[in-house]
Design a protein around this motif. Sequence first.
Motif, short mmCIF file in Angstrom:
data_model
loop_
_atom_site.label_atom_id
_atom_site.label_comp_id
_atom_site.label_asym_id
_atom_site.label_seq_id
_atom_site.Cartn_x
_atom_site.Cartn_y
_atom_site.Cartn_z
N PRO A 14 0.82 -1.23 0.00
CA PRO A 14 0.00 0.00 0.00
C PRO A 14 0.84 1.27 0.00
O PRO A 14 0.44 2.28 -0.59
N GLU A 15 2.01 1.24 0.64
CA GLU A 15 2.87 2.42 0.65
C GLU A 15 3.40 2.73 -0.74
O GLU A 15 3.52 3.90 -1.13
N GLN A 16 3.72 1.68 -1.50
CA GLN A 16 4.17 1.88 -2.88
C GLN A 16 3.04 2.41 -3.75
O GLN A 16 3.25 3.27 -4.61
N PHE A 17 1.84 1.90 -3.51
CA PHE A 17 0.67 2.38 -4.26
C PHE A 17 0.45 3.87 -3.97
O PHE A 17 0.26 4.68 -4.89
N ASP A 18 0.49 4.23 -2.68
CA ASP A 18 0.30 5.63 -2.31
C ASP A 18 1.41 6.51 -2.89
O ASP A 18 1.15 7.64 -3.31
N ARG A 19 2.63 5.99 -2.91
CA ARG A 19 3.74 6.75 -3.46
C ARG A 19 3.51 7.05 -4.94
O ARG A 19 3.74 8.17 -5.42
N ALA A 20 3.05 6.03 -5.69
CA ALA A 20 2.79 6.23 -7.12
C ALA A 20 1.70 7.27 -7.34
O ALA A 20 1.81 8.12 -8.23
N CYS A 21 0.65 7.22 -6.52
CA CYS A 21 -0.44 8.19 -6.66
C CYS A 21 0.04 9.61 -6.36
O CYS A 21 -0.35 10.57 -7.04
N GLU A 22 0.89 9.74 -5.34
CA GLU A 22 1.42 11.06 -5.01
C GLU A 22 2.30 11.60 -6.14
O GLU A 22 2.27 12.80 -6.45
N MET A 23 3.09 10.71 -6.75
CA MET A 23 3.90 11.13 -7.89
C MET A 23 3.02 11.66 -9.01
O MET A 23 3.30 12.71 -9.61
N LEU A 24 1.95 10.94 -9.31
CA LEU A 24 1.07 11.32 -10.42
C LEU A 24 0.29 12.60 -10.12
O LEU A 24 -0.19 13.25 -11.05
N ALA A 25 0.17 12.93 -8.84
CA ALA A 25 -0.57 14.14 -8.46
C ALA A 25 0.31 15.38 -8.44
O ALA A 25 -0.19 16.49 -8.20
N GLU A 26 1.60 15.22 -8.70
CA GLU A 26 2.52 16.36 -8.71
C GLU A 26 2.35 17.13 -10.03
O GLU A 26 2.97 16.80 -11.04
N THR A 27 1.53 18.14 -10.01
CA THR A 27 1.20 18.83 -11.26
C THR A 27 2.33 19.71 -11.78
O THR A 27 2.24 20.24 -12.89
N ASP A 28 3.40 19.88 -10.98
CA ASP A 28 4.54 20.63 -11.50
C ASP A 28 5.47 19.74 -12.32
O ASP A 28 6.49 20.20 -12.84
N HIS A 29 5.13 18.45 -12.43
CA HIS A 29 5.87 17.53 -13.29
C HIS A 29 4.92 16.92 -14.32
O HIS A 29 3.76 16.65 -14.02
N SER A 30 5.41 16.72 -15.52
CA SER A 30 4.60 16.13 -16.59
C SER A 30 4.51 14.61 -16.44
O SER A 30 5.35 13.98 -15.79
N VAL A 31 3.48 14.05 -17.06
CA VAL A 31 3.27 12.60 -17.07
C VAL A 31 3.18 12.13 -18.51
O VAL A 31 2.46 12.73 -19.32
N MET A 32 3.90 11.08 -18.84
CA MET A 32 3.79 10.44 -20.15
C MET A 32 3.33 9.00 -19.95
O MET A 32 3.78 8.33 -19.01
N VAL A 33 2.45 8.54 -20.82
CA VAL A 33 1.88 7.20 -20.69
C VAL A 33 2.13 6.43 -21.98
O VAL A 33 1.90 6.96 -23.08
N VAL A 34 2.60 5.18 -21.86
CA VAL A 34 2.86 4.37 -23.06
C VAL A 34 2.50 2.91 -22.80
O VAL A 34 2.73 2.38 -21.71
N GLY A 35 1.92 2.29 -23.80
CA GLY A 35 1.60 0.86 -23.73
C GLY A 35 2.19 0.14 -24.92
O GLY A 35 2.86 0.74 -25.77
N GLY A 36 1.95 -1.16 -25.01
CA GLY A 36 2.48 -1.96 -26.10
C GLY A 36 1.39 -2.43 -27.04
O GLY A 36 0.30 -1.87 -27.08
#
Length: 290
Positions: A123-145
């Motif tokens: 759960p701590e890793q899950f929360d960490r990922a969510c906090e990273m994605l909520a940092e609006t001063d950093h961009s997010v890129m998404v890619v799949g296969g």
Amino acid sequence: MTQQPETIAERLQGAFDSLTRAERQLADSLLQNYPVSGLASITQVAKAAEVSTPTVVRMVQKLGFSGFPDFQNALRRELEAQISDPISKHDTWVESAPDAHILNRFTDAVMGNIRQTLTQIDPEQFDRACEMLAETDHSVMVVGGRITRALADYFFMHMQVARPGVTHIQSMSNAWVHYLLEIKPGDIVVIFDVRRYENSTLRMAKMAREKGARIILFTDQWRSPVHEFADVTFCGRITVPSAWDSSATLMLIIEAMIAQVQEHTWDITRQRMEELEGMFDRTRFFRKFT
């Protein structure tokens, strides 16, 4: 409900706290290029981890194997499962198919996948990922296969509404390198990569990491090689009675993540949703019943 056996990687992760210092060193070495790293001779495996061969024997026994040959046989079975194509996977299921209806068998497999996956998620890793994605001063890129691009597109669509600065890297495009120009230190790259792992995805992850990006990886129980460069990895079990793998477990994780990120960014998300709805009304995009 039939429970699928744990992978050796899952056993290593589950037993990590109970291992000695040398055994932890060996576990780290095995996971770096898993499962290939465990297929060399016992002497080579020990040398690569800078431990003794008795340490290798003791650790594989702690994992429940009678000895190193038994451990390697299990690794080979996992590797075969990783690289099997849809036709061979279908033949395997047909040979051992129960008499129960496919709806029951499939549901049983998916629920088993979900149960086992959730036991492996920190759960701590899950929360960490969510906090990273909520940092609006950093961009997010998404890619799949080839297959996971559907998951990537779903994740992108929702994340784009939740916050600004989200880009979908088209997985089939030969111009993906161009997107790397926009990556700045601290930006987040969300990667979806399951078995029959794609070489271009691995290269992109390595190059993004070199530019200082943080990587969130969604993969299967065998873990994509991208794991080596990921800050956070989510392993969803994907095997079902079908020639195709199931995306249900990964979909569960990303939908939960979307919900949590929206909680973190709700003031921004609400404003963006209201603006989006206003534009939908102006374009008459959706049919309304009055």
